[in-house]
Design a protein around this motif. Sequence first.
Motif, PDB file in Angstrom:
ATOM      1  N   GLU A  43       0.830  -1.207   0.000  1.00 40.36           N
ATOM      2  CA  GLU A  43       0.000   0.000   0.000  1.00 40.36           C
ATOM      3  C   GLU A  43       0.864   1.256   0.000  1.00 40.36           C
ATOM      4  O   GLU A  43       0.556   2.230  -0.695  1.00 40.36           O
ATOM      5  CB  GLU A  43      -0.939  -0.012   1.199  1.00 40.36           C
ATOM      6  N   LEU A  44       1.944   1.249   0.778  1.00 39.58           N
ATOM      7  CA  LEU A  44       2.858   2.396   0.795  1.00 39.58           C
ATOM      8  C   LEU A  44       3.487   2.601  -0.578  1.00 39.58           C
ATOM      9  O   LEU A  44       3.587   3.728  -1.067  1.00 39.58           O
ATOM     10  CB  LEU A  44       3.951   2.187   1.845  1.00 39.58           C
ATOM     11  N   LEU A  45       3.912   1.506  -1.201  1.00 38.03           N
ATOM     12  CA  LEU A  45       4.514   1.600  -2.528  1.00 38.03           C
ATOM     13  C   LEU A  45       3.510   2.100  -3.563  1.00 38.03           C
ATOM     14  O   LEU A  45       3.858   2.890  -4.438  1.00 38.03           O
ATOM     15  CB  LEU A  45       5.098   0.248  -2.951  1.00 38.03           C
ATOM     16  N   GLU A  46       2.269   1.647  -3.449  1.00 41.13           N
ATOM     17  CA  GLU A  46       1.240   2.090  -4.395  1.00 41.13           C
ATOM     18  C   GLU A  46       1.024   3.607  -4.314  1.00 41.13           C
ATOM     19  O   GLU A  46       0.759   4.254  -5.311  1.00 41.13           O
ATOM     20  CB  GLU A  46      -0.073   1.349  -4.151  1.00 41.13           C
ATOM     21  N   ARG A  47       1.177   4.167  -3.110  1.00 36.72           N
ATOM     22  CA  ARG A  47       1.028   5.620  -2.957  1.00 36.72           C
ATOM     23  C   ARG A  47       2.176   6.374  -3.623  1.00 36.72           C
ATOM     24  O   ARG A  47       2.000   7.493  -4.082  1.00 36.72           O
ATOM     25  CB  ARG A  47       0.968   5.992  -1.476  1.00 36.72           C
ATOM     26  N   ASP A  91       1.344   6.998 -11.961  1.00 34.97           N
ATOM     27  CA  ASP A  91       0.329   6.313 -12.770  1.00 34.97           C
ATOM     28  C   ASP A  91       0.920   5.589 -13.972  1.00 34.97           C
ATOM     29  O   ASP A  91       0.420   4.545 -14.376  1.00 34.97           O
ATOM     30  CB  ASP A  91      -0.733   7.298 -13.255  1.00 34.97           C
ATOM     31  N   ASP A  92       1.971   6.145 -14.542  1.00 37.67           N
ATOM     32  CA  ASP A  92       2.521   5.587 -15.778  1.00 37.67           C
ATOM     33  C   ASP A  92       3.729   4.675 -15.557  1.00 37.67           C
ATOM     34  O   ASP A  92       4.426   4.360 -16.497  1.00 37.67           O
ATOM     35  CB  ASP A  92       2.909   6.724 -16.725  1.00 37.67           C
ATOM     36  N   GLU A  93       3.977   4.241 -14.306  1.00 37.41           N
ATOM     37  CA  GLU A  93       5.139   3.381 -14.095  1.00 37.41           C
ATOM     38  C   GLU A  93       4.760   2.043 -13.485  1.00 37.41           C
ATOM     39  O   GLU A  93       3.752   1.919 -12.800  1.00 37.41           O
ATOM     40  CB  GLU A  93       6.223   4.084 -13.270  1.00 37.41           C
ATOM     41  N   THR A  94       5.582   1.048 -13.763  1.00 38.31           N
ATOM     42  CA  THR A  94       5.397  -0.281 -13.202  1.00 38.31           C
ATOM     43  C   THR A  94       6.027  -0.310 -11.814  1.00 38.31           C
ATOM     44  O   THR A  94       6.788   0.596 -11.438  1.00 38.31           O
ATOM     45  CB  THR A  94       6.079  -1.338 -14.083  1.00 38.31           C
ATOM     46  N   PHE A  95       5.741  -1.355 -11.061  1.00 38.25           N
ATOM     47  CA  PHE A  95       6.389  -1.496  -9.761  1.00 38.25           C
ATOM     48  C   PHE A  95       7.900  -1.638  -9.923  1.00 38.25           C
ATOM     49  O   PHE A  95       8.670  -1.126  -9.108  1.00 38.25           O
ATOM     50  CB  PHE A  95       5.813  -2.683  -8.977  1.00 38.25           C
ATOM     51  N   ASP A  96       8.332  -2.313 -10.970  1.00 39.32           N
ATOM     52  CA  ASP A  96       9.763  -2.435 -11.232  1.00 39.32           C
ATOM     53  C   ASP A  96      10.393  -1.057 -11.434  1.00 39.32           C
ATOM     54  O   ASP A  96      11.439  -0.747 -10.875  1.00 39.32           O
ATOM     55  CB  ASP A  96      10.022  -3.321 -12.457  1.00 39.32           C
ATOM     56  N   GLU A  97       9.722  -0.218 -12.220  1.00 37.27           N
ATOM     57  CA  GLU A  97      10.231   1.134 -12.463  1.00 37.27           C
ATOM     58  C   GLU A  97      10.228   1.962 -11.169  1.00 37.27           C
ATOM     59  O   GLU A  97      11.160   2.726 -10.908  1.00 37.27           O
ATOM     60  CB  GLU A  97       9.401   1.820 -13.547  1.00 37.27           C
ATOM     61  N   LEU A  98       9.180   1.807 -10.372  1.00 41.55           N
ATOM     62  CA  LEU A  98       9.108   2.506  -9.091  1.00 41.55           C
ATOM     63  C   LEU A  98      10.286   2.121  -8.202  1.00 41.55           C
ATOM     64  O   LEU A  98      10.990   2.986  -7.668  1.00 41.55           O
ATOM     65  CB  LEU A  98       7.797   2.181  -8.370  1.00 41.55           C
ATOM     66  N   LEU A  99      10.506   0.833  -8.041  1.00 42.77           N
ATOM     67  CA  LEU A  99      11.594   0.375  -7.175  1.00 42.77           C
ATOM     68  C   LEU A  99      12.954   0.820  -7.697  1.00 42.77           C
ATOM     69  O   LEU A  99      13.834   1.213  -6.925  1.00 42.77           O
ATOM     70  CB  LEU A  99      11.539  -1.142  -7.009  1.00 42.77           C
ATOM     71  N   ALA A 129      15.403   3.261  -5.634  1.00 44.34           N
ATOM     72  CA  ALA A 129      16.731   2.764  -5.286  1.00 44.34           C
ATOM     73  C   ALA A 129      17.852   3.605  -5.886  1.00 44.34           C
ATOM     74  O   ALA A 129      18.939   3.689  -5.312  1.00 44.34           O
ATOM     75  CB  ALA A 129      16.869   1.313  -5.741  1.00 44.34           C
ATOM     76  N   SER A 130      17.594   4.246  -7.014  1.00 47.81           N
ATOM     77  CA  SER A 130      18.686   4.968  -7.672  1.00 47.81           C
ATOM     78  C   SER A 130      18.592   6.480  -7.550  1.00 47.81           C
ATOM     79  O   SER A 130      19.609   7.163  -7.497  1.00 47.81           O
ATOM     80  CB  SER A 130      18.760   4.588  -9.145  1.00 47.81           C
ATOM     81  N   ASP A 131      17.387   7.029  -7.487  1.00 48.05           N
ATOM     82  CA  ASP A 131      17.229   8.481  -7.492  1.00 48.05           C
ATOM     83  C   ASP A 131      17.224   9.110  -6.107  1.00 48.05           C
ATOM     84  O   ASP A 131      17.688  10.227  -5.936  1.00 48.05           O
ATOM     85  CB  ASP A 131      15.936   8.889  -8.196  1.00 48.05           C
ATOM     86  N   GLU A 132      16.683   8.430  -5.150  1.00 48.86           N
ATOM     87  CA  GLU A 132      16.539   9.015  -3.825  1.00 48.86           C
ATOM     88  C   GLU A 132      17.878   9.068  -3.111  1.00 48.86           C
ATOM     89  O   GLU A 132      18.664   8.120  -3.146  1.00 48.86           O
ATOM     90  CB  GLU A 132      15.547   8.201  -2.986  1.00 48.86           C
TER      91      GLU A 132
END
Length: 64
Positions: A13-17, A21-29, A33-36
């Motif tokens: 649920e935290l990750l979904e927040r 809208d236009d990214e996959t969970f893989d892209e989110l992770l 992992a790389s930008d933050e």
Amino acid sequence: MSPCIQVSEDTKELLERLKRDDETFDELLHRLASDEQPVDIGAWSSEEAEQAREAVRRSREGFR
């Protein structure tokens, strides 16, 4: 076959927040992992830390 990771429902649920809208969970992770930037513990000088403590103290006094 791609690797699979398990997360709790709360974590999902935290990750979904955070997920755009236009990214996959893989892209989110990958983005997380790389930008933050990691939190730099102790990044404040003693003077900055004291100023923050003072600001919190003044803020709390405003609620009395």
